[in-house]
Write an enzyme that holds these catalytic residues in place. Structure first.
Site, PDB file in Angstrom:
ATOM      1  N   LYS A 213      -3.277   6.173   7.302  1.00 42.45           N
ATOM      2  CA  LYS A 213      -5.001   6.184   7.610  1.00 42.45           C
ATOM      3  C   LYS A 213      -6.153   6.080   7.005  1.00 42.45           C
ATOM      4  O   LYS A 213      -6.979   4.891   6.229  1.00 42.45           O
ATOM      5  CB  LYS A 213      -4.961   7.450   8.125  1.00 42.45           C
ATOM      6  CG  LYS A 213      -6.383   7.167   9.341  1.00 42.45           C
ATOM      7  CD  LYS A 213      -6.457   6.500  10.434  1.00 42.45           C
ATOM      8  CE  LYS A 213      -7.593   7.191  11.277  1.00 42.45           C
ATOM      9  NZ  LYS A 213      -7.531   5.855  12.091  1.00 42.45           N
TER      10      LYS A 213
ATOM     11  N   SER B  49      11.678   8.506   7.813  1.00 42.42           N
ATOM     12  CA  SER B  49      12.118   9.642   8.469  1.00 42.42           C
ATOM     13  C   SER B  49      13.226  10.034   8.397  1.00 42.42           C
ATOM     14  O   SER B  49      13.380  10.585   7.948  1.00 42.42           O
ATOM     15  CB  SER B  49      12.460   7.686   9.876  1.00 42.42           C
ATOM     16  OG  SER B  49      12.445   7.958  11.351  1.00 42.42           O
TER      17      SER B  49
END
Length: 136
Positions: free
Chosen positions: A29, A45
């Protein structure tokens, strides 16, 4: 964080999400505005998203969320490339003899990150680097 689902403390699960999912989310972000158009973001991940084990439900859910974030941001942040590395195991000694190529290490597991940094034609994908653990 490993424990059977029924025994998990929700506060501990939230804390795991805070660091393992939200940390990567917040990074993307903030950082995407400063990355050159030909640059990339690479998430981490885990193979538990596709191959869960008993007692690892929290890590499986987080890994799945990171994989989904990767795909969504590959579309939304274009022309940035957004990918994910799904590493296997480095420390679970009980799996050493079960994984075809054995447990990994930092040097072996860094190769997919280097590939994705340098490959200008891959986005929205997850590279599994697990020594064959997904096969067993």
């Amino acid at each position: 964080m490993t424990a059977p689902f029924a025994e998990l403390d929700v506060a501990d699960v939230r804390q795991a999400f805070e660091t393992k999912f939200w940390g990567q989310y917040y990074f993307a972000k903030i950082a995407h505005r400063s990355i050159n158009d030909n640059g990339s973001i690479i998430f981490t991940s885990g193979t538990l998203a596709s191959r869960p084990y008993e007692g690892y439900s929290t890590m499986s859910i987080i890994a799945g969320a990171v994989d989904s974030l990767c795909k969504a941001l590959a579309i939304e942040l274009f022309p940035l490339r957004v990918n994910c590395v799904s590493p296997g195991y480095k420390t679970l000694e009980e799996l050493q003899d079960k994984i075809p190529l054995g447990l990994g290490n930092d040097a072996l597991m860094s190769n997919p990150y280097l590939f994705l940094i340098n490959d200008s034609y891959t986005t929205g994908t997850s590279i599994v680097c697990d020594g064959g653990a997904m096969l067993v």
